[in-house]
Scaffold this motif. Structure first.
Motif, short mmCIF file in Angstrom:
data_model
loop_
_atom_site.label_atom_id
_atom_site.label_comp_id
_atom_site.label_asym_id
_atom_site.label_seq_id
_atom_site.Cartn_x
_atom_site.Cartn_y
_atom_site.Cartn_z
N ARG A 41 0.84 -1.20 0.00
CA ARG A 41 0.00 0.00 0.00
C ARG A 41 0.88 1.24 0.00
O ARG A 41 2.01 1.22 0.47
N GLN A 42 0.32 2.30 -0.57
CA GLN A 42 1.05 3.55 -0.66
C GLN A 42 0.11 4.72 -0.40
O GLN A 42 -0.85 4.92 -1.14
N ALA A 43 0.41 5.48 0.66
CA ALA A 43 -0.33 6.69 0.97
C ALA A 43 0.34 7.87 0.28
O ALA A 43 1.53 7.81 -0.03
N ALA A 95 -4.91 4.38 1.77
CA ALA A 95 -3.81 4.26 0.81
C ALA A 95 -4.35 3.65 -0.47
O ALA A 95 -5.48 3.16 -0.52
N VAL A 96 -3.52 3.66 -1.50
CA VAL A 96 -3.77 2.84 -2.67
C VAL A 96 -3.15 1.47 -2.39
O VAL A 96 -1.98 1.39 -2.01
N GLY A 123 -0.48 -4.98 -10.06
CA GLY A 123 -1.75 -4.45 -10.52
C GLY A 123 -1.72 -2.93 -10.49
O GLY A 123 -0.79 -2.33 -9.94
N PRO A 124 -2.74 -2.27 -11.05
CA PRO A 124 -2.80 -0.81 -11.09
C PRO A 124 -3.17 -0.18 -9.76
O PRO A 124 -3.00 1.03 -9.58
N GLY A 125 -3.70 -0.97 -8.82
CA GLY A 125 -4.03 -0.44 -7.50
C GLY A 125 -5.50 -0.13 -7.34
O GLY A 125 -6.23 0.11 -8.31
N THR A 126 -5.95 -0.13 -6.08
CA THR A 126 -7.32 0.23 -5.74
C THR A 126 -7.28 1.11 -4.49
O THR A 126 -6.54 0.83 -3.54
N GLN A 127 -8.06 2.19 -4.51
CA GLN A 127 -8.02 3.16 -3.42
C GLN A 127 -8.87 2.71 -2.25
O GLN A 127 -10.04 2.32 -2.42
#
Length: 132
Positions: A41-43, A95-96, A123-127
């Motif tokens: 995860r990335q904030a 985060a994403v 993957g492209p990520g999910t918020q």
């Protein structure tokens, strides 16, 4: 390399639960069951942090201290998915969230498992947003 797609993100309140899913694209024709899969995860303004992983060989799981006892990672080889059940969510979980896959990347040792460089497929990520 396998193509991954995350789903299940959204806006919830503190204390709520959310379940994220990571699915291997049918176009890739590859089975996620063969891969070790992790969630990161990335904030905003922060580095990408490792959250959890699950091994393909024996189902070994591992969690970051910040989510241990609140999050559960699992896989469904029939549905070709890996899920992250997130309980007792906190605003700091906002985060994403990204899923990642590769071979031999989840050993049960956090110092090893937490390295993003182990994973080639992302993957492209999910918020995920948790309000207080």
């Amino acid at each position: 390399q396998v193509t991954l797609v995350e789903s299940g993100g959204g806006l919830v309140q503190a204390g709520d639960s959310l379940k994220l899913s990571c699915k291997a694209s049918a176009v890739s024709g590859l089975s996620l069951s063969s891969y070790d899969v992790a969630w990161f995860r990335q904030a905003p303004g922060d580095e990408r942090d490792w959250v959890s992983c699950i091994a393909s060989s024996d189902g070994t799981t591992n969690y970051a201290d910040s989510v241990h006892d609140r999050f559960i990672i699992s896989r469904d080889n029939v549905k070709n998915t890996v899920s992250l059940q997130m309980n007792s969510l906190k605003p700091e979980d906002t985060a994403v969230y990204y899923c990642a896959a590769d071979f031999g990347a989840c050993s049960g040792s956090t110092d090893y498992d937490s390295s993003a460089s182990l994973y080639e497929s992302w993957g492209p990520g999910t918020q995920v947003t948790v309000s207080s």
